[in-house]
Design a protein around this motif. Structure first.
Motif, PDB file in Angstrom:
ATOM      1  N   PRO A  18       0.814  -1.224   0.000  1.00  0.00           N
ATOM      2  CA  PRO A  18       0.000   0.000   0.000  1.00  0.00           C
ATOM      3  C   PRO A  18       0.843   1.267   0.000  1.00  0.00           C
ATOM      4  CG  PRO A  18      -0.075  -1.098   2.146  1.00  0.00           C
ATOM      5  CD  PRO A  18       0.575  -2.048   1.196  1.00  0.00           C
ATOM      6  N   ASP A  19       2.017   1.188   0.618  1.00  0.00           N
ATOM      7  CA  ASP A  19       2.918   2.341   0.643  1.00  0.00           C
ATOM      8  C   ASP A  19       3.350   2.739  -0.761  1.00  0.00           C
ATOM      9  OD1 ASP A  19       4.299  -0.160   0.542  1.00  0.00           O
ATOM     10  OD2 ASP A  19       6.168   0.851   1.042  1.00  0.00           O
ATOM     11  N   ALA A  20       3.614   1.750  -1.604  1.00  0.00           N
ATOM     12  CA  ALA A  20       4.050   2.022  -2.972  1.00  0.00           C
ATOM     13  C   ALA A  20       2.923   2.639  -3.797  1.00  0.00           C
ATOM     14  CB  ALA A  20       4.540   0.743  -3.635  1.00  0.00           C
ATOM     15  N   VAL A  21       1.701   2.181  -3.566  1.00  0.00           N
ATOM     16  CA  VAL A  21       0.561   2.735  -4.293  1.00  0.00           C
ATOM     17  C   VAL A  21       0.396   4.216  -3.975  1.00  0.00           C
ATOM     18  CG1 VAL A  21      -1.940   2.642  -4.618  1.00  0.00           C
ATOM     19  CG2 VAL A  21      -0.628   0.516  -4.438  1.00  0.00           C
ATOM     20  N   VAL A  22       0.464   4.558  -2.703  1.00  0.00           N
ATOM     21  CA  VAL A  22       0.328   5.964  -2.306  1.00  0.00           C
ATOM     22  C   VAL A  22       1.492   6.788  -2.844  1.00  0.00           C
ATOM     23  CG1 VAL A  22       0.284   7.561  -0.353  1.00  0.00           C
ATOM     24  CG2 VAL A  22      -1.044   5.435  -0.261  1.00  0.00           C
ATOM     25  N   ALA A  23       2.709   6.262  -2.752  1.00  0.00           N
ATOM     26  CA  ALA A  23       3.888   6.995  -3.215  1.00  0.00           C
ATOM     27  C   ALA A  23       3.810   7.293  -4.711  1.00  0.00           C
ATOM     28  CB  ALA A  23       5.151   6.203  -2.899  1.00  0.00           C
ATOM     29  N   TRP A  24       3.402   6.292  -5.498  1.00  0.00           N
ATOM     30  CA  TRP A  24       3.324   6.510  -6.945  1.00  0.00           C
ATOM     31  C   TRP A  24       2.123   7.360  -7.330  1.00  0.00           C
ATOM     32  CZ3 TRP A  24       7.002   6.137 -10.410  1.00  0.00           C
ATOM     33  CH2 TRP A  24       8.142   5.404 -10.067  1.00  0.00           C
ATOM     34  N   ALA A  25       1.092   7.359  -6.509  1.00  0.00           N
ATOM     35  CA  ALA A  25      -0.023   8.283  -6.728  1.00  0.00           C
ATOM     36  C   ALA A  25       0.456   9.725  -6.555  1.00  0.00           C
ATOM     37  CB  ALA A  25      -1.164   7.979  -5.762  1.00  0.00           C
ATOM     38  N   ARG A  26       1.261   9.966  -5.545  1.00  0.00           N
ATOM     39  CA  ARG A  26       1.778  11.318  -5.322  1.00  0.00           C
ATOM     40  C   ARG A  26       2.742  11.725  -6.443  1.00  0.00           C
ATOM     41  NH1 ARG A  26      -2.209  13.065  -2.402  1.00  0.00           N
ATOM     42  NH2 ARG A  26      -2.247  12.340  -0.229  1.00  0.00           N
ATOM     43  N   ARG A  27       3.521  10.770  -6.938  1.00  0.00           N
ATOM     44  CA  ARG A  27       4.411  11.080  -8.055  1.00  0.00           C
ATOM     45  C   ARG A  27       3.620  11.415  -9.304  1.00  0.00           C
ATOM     46  NH1 ARG A  27       8.548   6.119  -6.720  1.00  0.00           N
ATOM     47  NH2 ARG A  27       9.684   7.156  -5.040  1.00  0.00           N
ATOM     48  N   LEU A  28       2.506  10.723  -9.500  1.00  0.00           N
ATOM     49  CA  LEU A  28       1.656  11.020 -10.651  1.00  0.00           C
ATOM     50  C   LEU A  28       1.109  12.436 -10.555  1.00  0.00           C
ATOM     51  CD1 LEU A  28       0.285   9.893 -13.223  1.00  0.00           C
ATOM     52  CD2 LEU A  28      -1.621   9.174 -11.757  1.00  0.00           C
ATOM     53  N   GLU A  29       0.685  12.836  -9.377  1.00  0.00           N
ATOM     54  CA  GLU A  29       0.232  14.211  -9.177  1.00  0.00           C
ATOM     55  C   GLU A  29       1.323  15.206  -9.539  1.00  0.00           C
ATOM     56  OE1 GLU A  29      -2.760  13.379  -5.361  1.00  0.00           O
ATOM     57  OE2 GLU A  29      -0.895  14.514  -5.107  1.00  0.00           O
ATOM     58  N   ALA A  30       2.541  14.923  -9.054  1.00  0.00           N
ATOM     59  CA  ALA A  30       3.651  15.847  -9.286  1.00  0.00           C
ATOM     60  C   ALA A  30       4.004  15.958 -10.774  1.00  0.00           C
ATOM     61  CB  ALA A  30       4.871  15.396  -8.495  1.00  0.00           C
ATOM     62  N   VAL A  31       4.022  14.825 -11.460  1.00  0.00           N
ATOM     63  CA  VAL A  31       4.414  14.800 -12.878  1.00  0.00           C
ATOM     64  C   VAL A  31       3.384  15.502 -13.750  1.00  0.00           C
ATOM     65  CG1 VAL A  31       4.687  13.260 -14.871  1.00  0.00           C
ATOM     66  CG2 VAL A  31       5.855  12.754 -12.733  1.00  0.00           C
ATOM     67  N   THR A  32       2.108  15.358 -13.413  1.00  0.00           N
ATOM     68  CA  THR A  32       1.054  15.882 -14.289  1.00  0.00           C
ATOM     69  C   THR A  32       0.589  17.272 -13.949  1.00  0.00           C
ATOM     70  OG1 THR A  32      -0.605  14.772 -12.926  1.00  0.00           O
ATOM     71  CG2 THR A  32       0.206  13.582 -14.860  1.00  0.00           C
ATOM     72  N   THR A  33       1.120  17.888 -12.905  1.00  0.00           N
ATOM     73  CA  THR A  33       0.687  19.250 -12.543  1.00  0.00           C
ATOM     74  C   THR A  33       1.801  20.275 -12.652  1.00  0.00           C
ATOM     75  OG1 THR A  33       1.108  18.759 -10.188  1.00  0.00           O
ATOM     76  CG2 THR A  33      -1.141  18.466 -11.003  1.00  0.00           C
ATOM     77  N   ARG A  34       2.893  19.877 -13.316  1.00  0.00           N
ATOM     78  CA  ARG A  34       3.997  20.826 -13.480  1.00  0.00           C
ATOM     79  C   ARG A  34       3.629  21.911 -14.492  1.00  0.00           C
ATOM     80  NH1 ARG A  34       9.044  16.517 -13.927  1.00  0.00           N
ATOM     81  NH2 ARG A  34       9.112  15.968 -11.719  1.00  0.00           N
TER      82      ARG A  34
END
Length: 222
Positions: A206-222
């Motif tokens: 579950p930690d990896a799912v949350v971490a990659w969700a946050r990375r997706l937010e960061a990558v797509t909102t630049r």
């Protein structure tokens, strides 16, 4: 009232109603939307789209296994800024033999399915019990309905897809690596291998799912 906070939807895989996604949903302030009874993935996506509230922030979907197919179709009807897929491919093959087994609903079937989905074969009793409880809450009739719709679904390669991360567990015995790779390629995204992780990525890591969700937010909102 409008907000610019990310809006997350979680679409669990077939066989579950989302009980094992609760902790991740709380972390992401996400809405869990199980796959309902319907004849087709398009009908499922249209039904979910009709119930979504208006939101002016970024829109993201987590699609797990069969839920990824619903997410692909949902992105045709609503704004989606990015997807996080787990344990899935660009289309999922479902055998008639599997559907018959699920429909027969023999004793212990949910424990067997849960053990196949976990990297440790169910050695962690807490994880195993949580997965079995989710399958029990779904039931055989809905499970068969979900997978029957998925079996008939063929995604269109000519459609522009949202940028996506695809999480692949190295102990996934249900969806092959190549299927994950094709899904990532079709979405113009990235394939993310996870060690010591089975088909039920969100339960094993579950930690990896949350971490990659946050990375997706960061990558797509630049």
């Amino acid at each position: 009232m409008t907000t610019t906070r990310p809006h997350w939807i979680i679409i669990p895989g077939a066989g579950g109603v989302g009980l094992t996604w609760t902790a991740i949903a709380e972390e992401l302030d996400a809405t869990i939307t199980p796959i309902p009874f319907a004849d087709s993935v398009t009908e499922i996506a249209e039904g979910i789209a009709a119930k979504l509230s208006e939101h002016d922030g970024p829109h993201y979907i987590i699609g797990a296994s069969s839920g990824a197919m619903v997410a692909l179709e949902l992105a045709r009807f609503v704004r989606v800024d990015g997807c996080l897929f787990t344990a899935s491919g660009f289309g999922i093959e479902v055998s008639d033999r599997l559907l018959r087994w699920l429909a027969d609903d023999p004793p212990g079937i949910h424990t067997k399915i849960a053990k196949i989905g976990l990297a440790d074969d169910g050695a962690n009793r807490d994880k195993l019990d949580a997965v079995v409880a989710d399958y029990d809450a779904c039931g055989a009739e809905l499970h068969v309905s979900q997978l029957s719709a998925i079996a008939r679904y063929r995604p269109d390669s000519d459609v522009l897809r949202p940028f996506s991360f695809v999480l692949w567990g190295d102990h996934d015995r249900s969806i092959p690596f190549e299927a994950h790779r094709v899904l990532a390629m079709e979405c113009g995204g990235a394939l993310v291998p996870l060690e010591n992780c089975g088909h039920l990525v969100h339960v094993d890591r579950p930690d990896a799912v949350v971490a990659w969700a946050r990375r997706l937010e960061a990558v797509t909102t630049r």
